[in-house]
Design an enzyme around this catalytic site. Structure first.
Site, PDB file in Angstrom:
ATOM      1  N   ASP A  23      34.714 -14.969 -26.352  1.00 34.45           N
ATOM      2  CA  ASP A  23      33.465 -15.722 -26.255  1.00 34.45           C
ATOM      3  C   ASP A  23      32.234 -14.873 -26.535  1.00 34.45           C
ATOM      4  O   ASP A  23      31.258 -15.355 -27.110  1.00 34.45           O
ATOM      5  CB  ASP A  23      33.350 -16.338 -24.854  1.00 34.45           C
ATOM      6  CG  ASP A  23      32.162 -17.267 -24.710  1.00 34.45           C
ATOM      7  OD1 ASP A  23      31.945 -18.099 -25.608  1.00 34.45           O
ATOM      8  OD2 ASP A  23      31.450 -17.172 -23.696  1.00 34.45           O
ATOM      9  N   LYS A  79      30.568 -11.906 -16.490  1.00 32.85           N
ATOM     10  CA  LYS A  79      29.996 -12.926 -15.617  1.00 32.85           C
ATOM     11  C   LYS A  79      29.922 -12.402 -14.180  1.00 32.85           C
ATOM     12  O   LYS A  79      30.643 -11.486 -13.794  1.00 32.85           O
ATOM     13  CB  LYS A  79      30.865 -14.190 -15.640  1.00 32.85           C
ATOM     14  CG  LYS A  79      31.025 -14.835 -17.006  1.00 32.85           C
ATOM     15  CD  LYS A  79      29.752 -15.520 -17.453  1.00 32.85           C
ATOM     16  CE  LYS A  79      29.991 -16.324 -18.734  1.00 32.85           C
ATOM     17  NZ  LYS A  79      28.752 -16.959 -19.216  1.00 32.85           N
ATOM     18  N   LYS A 133      16.998 -14.424 -32.433  1.00 34.27           N
ATOM     19  CA  LYS A 133      16.029 -13.898 -31.480  1.00 34.27           C
ATOM     20  C   LYS A 133      14.976 -13.036 -32.184  1.00 34.27           C
ATOM     21  O   LYS A 133      15.300 -12.227 -33.048  1.00 34.27           O
ATOM     22  CB  LYS A 133      16.742 -13.060 -30.417  1.00 34.27           C
ATOM     23  CG  LYS A 133      17.572 -13.872 -29.431  1.00 34.27           C
ATOM     24  CD  LYS A 133      18.349 -12.940 -28.525  1.00 34.27           C
ATOM     25  CE  LYS A 133      19.004 -13.692 -27.398  1.00 34.27           C
ATOM     26  NZ  LYS A 133      18.038 -14.099 -26.362  1.00 34.27           N
ATOM     27  N   ARG A 174      32.825 -39.297 -31.535  1.00 31.76           N
ATOM     28  CA  ARG A 174      34.062 -39.837 -32.079  1.00 31.76           C
ATOM     29  C   ARG A 174      34.555 -41.031 -31.269  1.00 31.76           C
ATOM     30  O   ARG A 174      35.557 -41.644 -31.610  1.00 31.76           O
ATOM     31  CB  ARG A 174      35.142 -38.749 -32.111  1.00 31.76           C
ATOM     32  CG  ARG A 174      34.759 -37.607 -33.068  1.00 31.76           C
ATOM     33  CD  ARG A 174      35.949 -36.764 -33.432  1.00 31.76           C
ATOM     34  NE  ARG A 174      36.580 -36.175 -32.262  1.00 31.76           N
ATOM     35  CZ  ARG A 174      37.830 -35.715 -32.242  1.00 31.76           C
ATOM     36  NH1 ARG A 174      38.572 -35.797 -33.323  1.00 31.76           N
ATOM     37  NH2 ARG A 174      38.320 -35.167 -31.156  1.00 31.76           N
ATOM     38  N   HIS A 222      28.999 -12.405 -30.418  1.00 31.16           N
ATOM     39  CA  HIS A 222      27.648 -11.893 -30.189  1.00 31.16           C
ATOM     40  C   HIS A 222      27.537 -10.375 -30.288  1.00 31.16           C
ATOM     41  O   HIS A 222      26.699  -9.840 -31.023  1.00 31.16           O
ATOM     42  CB  HIS A 222      27.154 -12.325 -28.811  1.00 31.16           C
ATOM     43  CG  HIS A 222      27.044 -13.797 -28.627  1.00 31.16           C
ATOM     44  ND1 HIS A 222      26.566 -14.639 -29.604  1.00 31.16           N
ATOM     45  CD2 HIS A 222      27.347 -14.601 -27.570  1.00 31.16           C
ATOM     46  CE1 HIS A 222      26.576 -15.887 -29.155  1.00 31.16           C
ATOM     47  NE2 HIS A 222      27.044 -15.880 -27.930  1.00 31.16           N
ATOM     48  N   HIS A 245      23.350 -17.677 -31.949  1.00 27.62           N
ATOM     49  CA  HIS A 245      21.935 -17.743 -31.566  1.00 27.62           C
ATOM     50  C   HIS A 245      21.345 -16.361 -31.281  1.00 27.62           C
ATOM     51  O   HIS A 245      20.121 -16.196 -31.329  1.00 27.62           O
ATOM     52  CB  HIS A 245      21.746 -18.681 -30.367  1.00 27.62           C
ATOM     53  CG  HIS A 245      22.208 -18.130 -29.058  1.00 27.62           C
ATOM     54  ND1 HIS A 245      23.510 -18.209 -28.637  1.00 27.62           N
ATOM     55  CD2 HIS A 245      21.533 -17.489 -28.070  1.00 27.62           C
ATOM     56  CE1 HIS A 245      23.627 -17.637 -27.453  1.00 27.62           C
ATOM     57  NE2 HIS A 245      22.450 -17.201 -27.080  1.00 27.62           N
ATOM     58  N   GLU A 296      25.751 -10.871 -17.245  1.00 25.41           N
ATOM     59  CA  GLU A 296      25.211 -12.158 -16.814  1.00 25.41           C
ATOM     60  C   GLU A 296      25.456 -12.303 -15.322  1.00 25.41           C
ATOM     61  O   GLU A 296      26.573 -12.070 -14.840  1.00 25.41           O
ATOM     62  CB  GLU A 296      25.873 -13.311 -17.567  1.00 25.41           C
ATOM     63  CG  GLU A 296      25.609 -13.316 -19.060  1.00 25.41           C
ATOM     64  CD  GLU A 296      26.304 -14.482 -19.760  1.00 25.41           C
ATOM     65  OE1 GLU A 296      25.654 -15.513 -19.973  1.00 25.41           O
ATOM     66  OE2 GLU A 296      27.507 -14.354 -20.066  1.00 25.41           O
ATOM     67  N   LYS A 312      30.127 -21.469 -32.693  1.00 25.70           N
ATOM     68  CA  LYS A 312      31.269 -20.669 -32.282  1.00 25.70           C
ATOM     69  C   LYS A 312      32.050 -21.427 -31.211  1.00 25.70           C
ATOM     70  O   LYS A 312      31.483 -22.334 -30.574  1.00 25.70           O
ATOM     71  CB  LYS A 312      30.814 -19.302 -31.790  1.00 25.70           C
ATOM     72  CG  LYS A 312      30.119 -19.315 -30.425  1.00 25.70           C
ATOM     73  CD  LYS A 312      29.811 -17.910 -29.980  1.00 25.70           C
ATOM     74  CE  LYS A 312      29.221 -17.874 -28.602  1.00 25.70           C
ATOM     75  NZ  LYS A 312      30.150 -18.198 -27.527  1.00 25.70           N
TER      76      LYS A 312
END
Length: 481
Positions: A244, A335, A191, A56, A249, A187, A225, A157
């Site tokens: 998130d 996380k 898988k 943009r 997911h 995504h 993660e 997302k």
């Protein structure tokens, strides 16, 4: 490289123009540009195509700048080296254009020029990997300029941040695009190992008869993660782990595990069954949710000094239908955890009559689990008890394992993004989320968003706050193992 892949289609997509909004972003560098080049090398891009990067900002970069950026991205993250005739042909088809919100800029002319160069009927596919605040403006711009006509869009997302914003976004999209042209990408659904959950259940008479409340004690979906937020403090403060990861997911994976058998894997029957799972899932109870924050999160750049944003979530979900009534679905993600894993665990009920002593196995799991690891390339394990050799009847845990890497040629596999891009070009929406599914997911999440539990600290490198065991009691988390 052999021009095949494990989900081979009989036909290559028709001629396409692929427009990348967010072409200068991290996702484009890590996944989109390397993925499109892999499709080109594998012979799975159309015979004639153009890829137009878009920003943009007026004159953000030249065509040559964009080609150099693509070259660097493929060098760093691609599965194929950018060299030889494959790269020369791919590079020729790359260009860059700006697009202002008022419809001015170079994009309209760039699309028209690419269509003229290719000739005949050319399909358009626009990939929108932009911040949530920019998405509505881009969609409106596409409608004003006519670039929405005969155009498919891939939306990244988050699909809103709550039910109200998801409804606004879906309404704006519906004004400019038919739902059959909208591909909301997750995504995880691209898988191979997620597909294999469907194959495991519906292609084998061994499992489907026991895939229900009469035999299953619990289901766990675990996506820890080990990485931290890695400098994305400003983004994370707007979303948090619950929005998130869980609302997108993990609920999608839950639906694939819990769904009834569709009459086929075509888009409508498959997505109808997924929708039924969402409709049957009870709104989450905040009392069955634990929110955590790793020690040190407040020191991350862009994070508010007294932030209550969660970096960890563990919860119980309940599906109120005949197949799953009373079976808890435990979801955990976060996380800075002990490991990075992507695991679905189906825990089966213990035998009614106990014939064998298990006291000596205190503190260990007693088998009766089916574990699907959906981190690429993926594996499936059956955990059970077997007799130890010797004069006494003593039991020990045993495992039977199937690994994709050991059993199939995986070199020519498509990564999740690559597979989903291919499906979008072919017009197959089977592994993309429908608008009503998105809104129902936010309805399920609404009680937690309205009354979020206080965050609890946990140590980086751990499995989350100490209190998470109360969510699964009297069972245990399958990880660590």
């Amino acid at each position: 490289m052999t021009k095949t892949h494990s989900r081979m289609h009989a036909k290559v997509p028709p001629d396409h123009i692929f427009v990348m909004f967010g072409a200068t972003g991290d996702l484009a560098k890590r996944k989109v540009l390397p993925g499109l080049f892999h499709l080109a090398v594998a012979g799975l891009l159309p015979k004639n195509y153009r890829i137009i990067g878009c920003s943009r900002k007026k004159s953000a970069m030249s065509d040559e700048d964009f080609r150099r950026r693509a070259y660097d991205a493929v060098c760093q993250f691609g599965s194929n080296k950018p060299e030889g005739s494959d790269w020369e042909q791919f590079e020729k088809n790359l260009s860059f254009a700006s697009a202002e919100e008022d419809g001015t800029g170079e994009l309209v002319d760039a699309v028209a020029s690419a269509e003229k160069e290719i000739g005949g009927h050319v399909q358009r596919l626009f990939h929108l990997a932009v911040p949530p605040g920019a998405l509505l403006g881009i969609i409106e711009m596409l409608g004003k300029t006519g670039l929405n006509e005969d155009t498919k869009i891939i939306c990244e997302k988050p699909f809103g941040v709550d039910l109200a914003s998801a409804r606004r976004l879906n309404a704006a999209i519906a004004k400019c695009f038919d739902e059959s042209h909208v591909f909301r990408i997750d995504h995880f659904l691209g898988k191979e190992s997620i597909d294999n959950i469907l194959a495991l259940r519906f292609a084998n008479g061994l499992y489907e008869p026991i895939w229900n409340r009469h035999y299953v004690s619990y289901v766990q979906i675990d996506v820890p993660e080990s990485i931290s937020i890695e400098g994305r403090g400003a983004f994370f403060e707007e979303t948090g782990t619950f929005r998130d990861m869980v609302v997108t997911h993990l609920l999608q994976v839950l639906a694939f595990v819990a769904m009834e058998q569709p009459i086929s894997l075509d888009a409508k029957p498959l997505r109808d069954e997924i929708s039924k799972v969402f409709d049957s899932t009870a709104p989450l109870n905040p009392a069955h949710v634990i929110r955590g924050q790793y020690d040190g999160y407040l020191d991350e750049p862009g994070v508010a000094p007294h932030s209550q944003t969660e970096t960890f979530v563990a919860l119980r979900a309940d599906i109120e239908n005949t197949r799953w009534k009373g079976v808890p679905f435990f979801l955990r993600t976060g996380k800075s955890m002990a490991q990075s894993r992507q695991v679905v665990t189906i825990g089966f009920k213990e035998p009614v009559m106990r014939m064998f002593p298990v006291d000596h196995m205190e503190g260990q799991r007693h088998g009766n689990e089916l574990v699907a690891d959906f981190a690429d390339p993926g594996s499936i394990q059956t955990h059970f008890l077997a007799k130890q050799p010797g004069p006494q009847m003593r039991l020990a845990p045993a495992v039977m394992t199937f690994r994709y890497a050991d059993s199939f040629q995986t070199a020519n596999n498509l990564e999740a993004y690559e597979y989903l891009f291919l499906e979008a070009m072919l017009g197959n929406q089977a592994f993309f989320t429908r608008s009503d599914g998105i809104e129902r997911q936010w309805e399920i999440a609404a009680p937690v968003l309205a009354n979020p539990p206080e965050v609890e600290l946990y140590e980086p490198g751990s499995w989350g706050p100490v209190s998470i065991d109360r969510i699964v009691a009297p069972d245990r988390w399958s990880l660590p193992r």
